[in-house]
Structure formats: C-alpha cells, structure tokens
Design an enzyme around this catalytic site. Structure first.
Site, short mmCIF file in Angstrom:
data_model
loop_
_atom_site.label_atom_id
_atom_site.label_comp_id
_atom_site.label_asym_id
_atom_site.label_seq_id
_atom_site.Cartn_x
_atom_site.Cartn_y
_atom_site.Cartn_z
N HIS A 139 0.88 -1.18 0.00
CA HIS A 139 0.00 0.00 0.00
C HIS A 139 0.91 1.23 0.00
CE1 HIS A 139 -2.80 2.93 1.88
NE2 HIS A 139 -3.78 2.12 1.51
N ASP A 216 3.13 -4.71 8.07
CA ASP A 216 1.94 -3.88 7.94
C ASP A 216 0.74 -4.83 7.96
OD1 ASP A 216 -0.22 -2.47 7.08
OD2 ASP A 216 0.64 -1.85 5.16
N GLN A 219 -4.44 -5.26 6.73
CA GLN A 219 -5.42 -6.15 6.09
C GLN A 219 -5.43 -7.55 6.70
OE1 GLN A 219 -7.70 -5.26 4.09
NE2 GLN A 219 -6.96 -3.25 3.44
N LYS A 242 -10.42 -0.88 10.30
CA LYS A 242 -10.55 -2.10 9.48
C LYS A 242 -10.86 -3.30 10.36
CE LYS A 242 -7.20 -0.43 6.10
NZ LYS A 242 -7.98 0.10 4.98
N CYS A 380 -4.76 2.51 -3.65
CA CYS A 380 -3.52 3.03 -3.02
C CYS A 380 -2.38 2.05 -3.21
CB CYS A 380 -3.72 3.34 -1.55
SG CYS A 380 -4.85 4.68 -1.24
N1 PLP Z 1 -1.65 -0.88 4.71
C1 PLP Z 1 -2.55 -1.56 4.03
C2 PLP Z 1 -2.20 -2.92 3.50
C3 PLP Z 1 -3.83 -1.04 3.82
O1 PLP Z 1 -4.73 -1.72 3.13
C4 PLP Z 1 -4.12 0.25 4.33
C5 PLP Z 1 -5.44 0.87 4.07
O2 PLP Z 1 -6.16 0.50 3.18
C6 PLP Z 1 -3.14 0.92 5.05
C7 PLP Z 1 -1.92 0.32 5.22
C8 PLP Z 1 -3.38 2.26 5.61
O3 PLP Z 1 -4.34 2.19 6.63
P1 PLP Z 1 -4.96 3.51 7.26
O4 PLP Z 1 -5.47 4.32 6.11
O5 PLP Z 1 -6.04 3.01 8.14
O6 PLP Z 1 -3.86 4.18 8.00
#
Ligand code: PLP
Length: 422
Positions: A139, A216, A219, A242, A380
């Site tokens: 992401h 990270d 998900q 999420k 993203c």
């Molecule tokens: N990492 C991953 C794999 C994501 O899917 C997302 C959000 O879609 C994020 C990081 C960023 O999360 P947040 O926007 O809640 O900070």
C-alpha cells in the site's frame, strides 16, 4: 452480546459452521439500511469495516457518561476514562499477544504507525548508502514513508518482485538482503491482491542478518489470529477501523528494546516526564510515543471491537471467510470476460477483478445501483496496477457478516455489467 444469540437461526443458509451469520448481522445496524431502494450489500470491508452496535454503544457511553481527558486528572471522570483507555490497551496486548503492555502504542492508524517507525527508528539508523526492503505489493502507506526517509538520508529502496499470481518471491528477497539492509517492511496481506505474504519466513531470513522487520498488518488483523511473539516481528502496524473499531485509531506494536532506544516521533504533552527550558526528560513507554491527547473514545471503541471479535472467534471468522472467498473466486472466474487479479495460493477474503472492455469505475457504478458497495481504483497500490499493466480493478472484500447470498447478488450484478457493456 445480546441474549437473543441463543435463538437458533431460522435461516440455515446463514448458519455456517460455528458462526451464526444471521445473528451476527443483527449486531450491525448499518446492514439494515437501503441503498437506491435496495438492501445494502457491503463488500468494501478492506477499505473500512462496519461497526457492531457494541462498538457504537462504547463510544456513546464514553461521551455521555465519562468523557474526560486521561492520565493527568485527579477527578473521577478522568480516572474512569484513564482506566477504560488503558484497559483497551491491555485488550490489544492480548489480541496481538505482545509480551508487555508498554509495547502497544496508540496511533491514528497503520499509516501513522509506519511513519512513526520511519521517522524515529529510520532516522536514527539509516545512513547514506543503506537500504530498506519492501515488496512490490505494498500500500502507498508502506512505500512513501520509506521514500521520504531514503530521500532525506541518501538511502535506497529495494523492492522484492512478485509473480503473475501476486506471490512474494522468496528467492529474490533473499538476494536483496545484504550488509546495507537496515529494515524490511512488508504487508502481511496485500490490500490490492489479497495475497498473504510468508511473513514468518520473511522475518526469519531478515533476522539471520540482524535486520529488523515491520509487518503492515492493516489487512491481516481482521481475518486471522495474530501472535507477534510467535512471528517474532519487530514492529506490527494495524488500523482500528478495518478491525470493526472507530476511524482515527490504530496500533503500533514494537519490541520493547527497540522502542526504548528510539527517539520520540512527536513532542508535546504526555510524552514527557519533566520539562525545563534547558532539558526535557521523556516519559517511559508507551507514552513516549503518544504526544498530546490521544483518540480516547477511539481506543475504548477499539477495545470493544476486540471484545466483539473474541466473542465471534478469529478461527471461526477465518474458516467462514475462506468459504466465501472460494465461492466468489470460483464463480467470478467462471464468468467470461472476468479476469481475477491476484490468484495467490494463500489469500485473505478479497477478490480484485476486471471485466474485459469495461472500466472498473463503471462496474462500481452499476453495482452501486444494485445496492452493492465495492471499491474500484488503484487501491492506493499503483505499483501493483503497473505490475499487472492495468489502470485499476474492481475489488470485493468480505467480512464475517457477508453471506453467499450477497455474493450471488454480486455475480448477478457483474452479469448485468457485461450485458450493459456488450
Ligand atoms: N496498509 C494496508 C495494507 C492497507 O490496506 C491500508 C489501508 O487501506 C493501510 C496500510 C493504511 O491504513 P490507514 O489508512 O487506516 O492508516
């Protein structure tokens, strides 16, 4: 949980294994609403998940009964709020199986967790010529913070390629690790493809070279049981929204020794133990990284979401969602002109797809008219789109309150798209 949970569902199609989805759906008030006159079918859970009444109630209770700032107050409301917030931290600690409660830092979300590590650990340890390793399916929030750091330090970002199924290439990764590698930062689950990365092996390979690893988990956390001690990751990032909790709150887990040596990320109230104009002494963990008033209600709401998830059972959720994923994958791939993007052998419950000759935004718009919420775009993760030479995908992502019936509606919607754009 509600007493009505004891009643056996009259809809056997919604009773799957250990989950009674019909009863679970009753806990999510938003699932009763209509969209364009049709029942809402919410398949955009990877973007943000819906909230059970228990989470909404926890927020209402906080604001209506004991709203107060935390940690510094001597009055009753403040101690009640402090207790609830710190209890939520303890719930997160158990949820991820951290060794110490002080390893749990409240942040705004996965994005802030990664930026915190980049700006604190990264600035402390990364020098010109050093390297940071990420994967090709990250992401943007696990790409850009490292690019900012690399630009500032004259360091280099190395990217582990993926194959055509969207799988992490372990051999290529091992080749990239070297004496200049300072940190590895990879997703546990790809938001654009659904691939589950082999994080245990990734961590092991990095640790053999004394390189710390950030996972990270934005998900992953909603779909599988986490154990940061078993994984032995050095940092783990997750987003509350999420995870069926409120927006604006998330968690950075970090190993105590690493966090303790890292400089603060932001300065302000609560992160200090004493301040004079000559010298400031920083607070102990986790408060050193929690400058300013945190999202108190958000933290408490996240604690309620974790209670709820524990009640449903992560193992039950994982098993049920794999069924939904299998059904959606088999049926979508049987439709002519549909191409599934991301066919990794290990996947979490989302399907990215394209329909030949139709822009994904048009798929999303037609489905919206049917009451079906999916996400369309680059998610993203623009480098993933480039890797598959497509501008965007349509993405249906499932939670444990979704049903086979809803996936049936998605399939009918996709057929309708194909008829309309023949
Ligand atoms: N990492 C991953 C794999 C994501 O899917 C997302 C959000 O879609 C994020 C990081 C960023 O999360 P947040 O926007 O809640 O900070």
């Amino acid at each position: 949980m509600k007493a009505s949970r004891d009643v056996v569902s009259s809809r056997p199609d919604l009773f799957t294994g250990a989950l009674n989805v019909s009863r679970i759906r009753d806990d999510f008030p938003i699932l009763k609403r209509k969209v364009h006159g049709k029942p809402l079918i919410y398949l955009d859970n990877a973007a943000t998940a819906q909230k059970p009444q228990q989470v909404v109630d926890a927020l209402v209770r906080f604001y209506s009964e004991y709203n107060s700032n935390i940690h510094r107050g001597v009055h009753l409301l403040s101690s009640e709020a402090t207790e609830a917030f710190e209890e939520a931290r303890a719930k997160v600690k158990r949820f991820v199986n951290a060794r110490e409660i002080s390893e749990i830092i409240f942040v705004r979300g996965a994005t802030e967790a990664i930026n915190l590590v980049a700006q604190s650990y990264g600035r402390q340890h990364v020098r010109a010529g050093d390297e940071i390793v990420i994967s090709a399916m990250e992401h943007h929030s696990n790409i850009v913070p490292w690019q900012i750091l690399c630009e500032e330090k004259g360091a280099r970002l190395r990217v582990v390629p993926i194959n055509d199924r969207g799988e992490f290439l372990m051999e290529e990764y091992e080749k990239l690790l070297n004496s200049r590698t300072r940190l590895v930062s990879v997703a546990h689950v790809s938001n654009a493809l659904g691939s589950i990365l082999p994080v245990a092996e990734i961590i092991d390979a990095a640790h053999r070279r004394n390189v710390p690893v950030l996972i990270d988990g934005a998900q992953a956390a909603p779909h599988m049981r986490l154990d940061v001690q078993l994984l032995d990751c050095d940092f783990y990032a997750l987003s509350g929204h999420k995870l069926f909790g409120p927006t604006g709150v998330g968690i950075l887990y970090g190993k105590w020794d690493l966090l303790d040596e890292m400089p603060p990320y932001q300065g302000g109230g609560d992160m200090i133990s004493s301040v004079t104009f000559e010298r400031t002494i920083y607070n102990t963990l986790p408060f050193k990284f929690e400058a300013g008033t945190p999202h108190i209600a958000g933290g408490i709401g996240l604690g309620a979401a974790i209670d709820y998830l524990n009640g449903v059972g992560l193992e039950n959720i994982a098993a049920y969602e794999q069924e939904l994923l299998g059904y959606a994958t088999d049926s979508l791939s049987a439709i002519p002109r549909v191409r599934i993007i991301g066919t990794a052998r290990e996947k979490a419950s989302l399907v990215s797809f394209t329909v030949d000759g139709v822009h994904p935004h048009d798929i999303g718009t037609v489905l919206d008219q049917e009451g079906i919420a999916i996400r369309t775009g680059h998610h993203c993760a623009q480098p993933v789109m480039d890797r598959f030479r497509i501008p965007a995908t349509a993405r249906a992502s499932f939670a444990f309150y979704n049903t086979r019936e809803e996936i049936g509606a998605l399939l009918r919607g996709v057929h309708k798209v194909i008829e309309l754009f023949n």
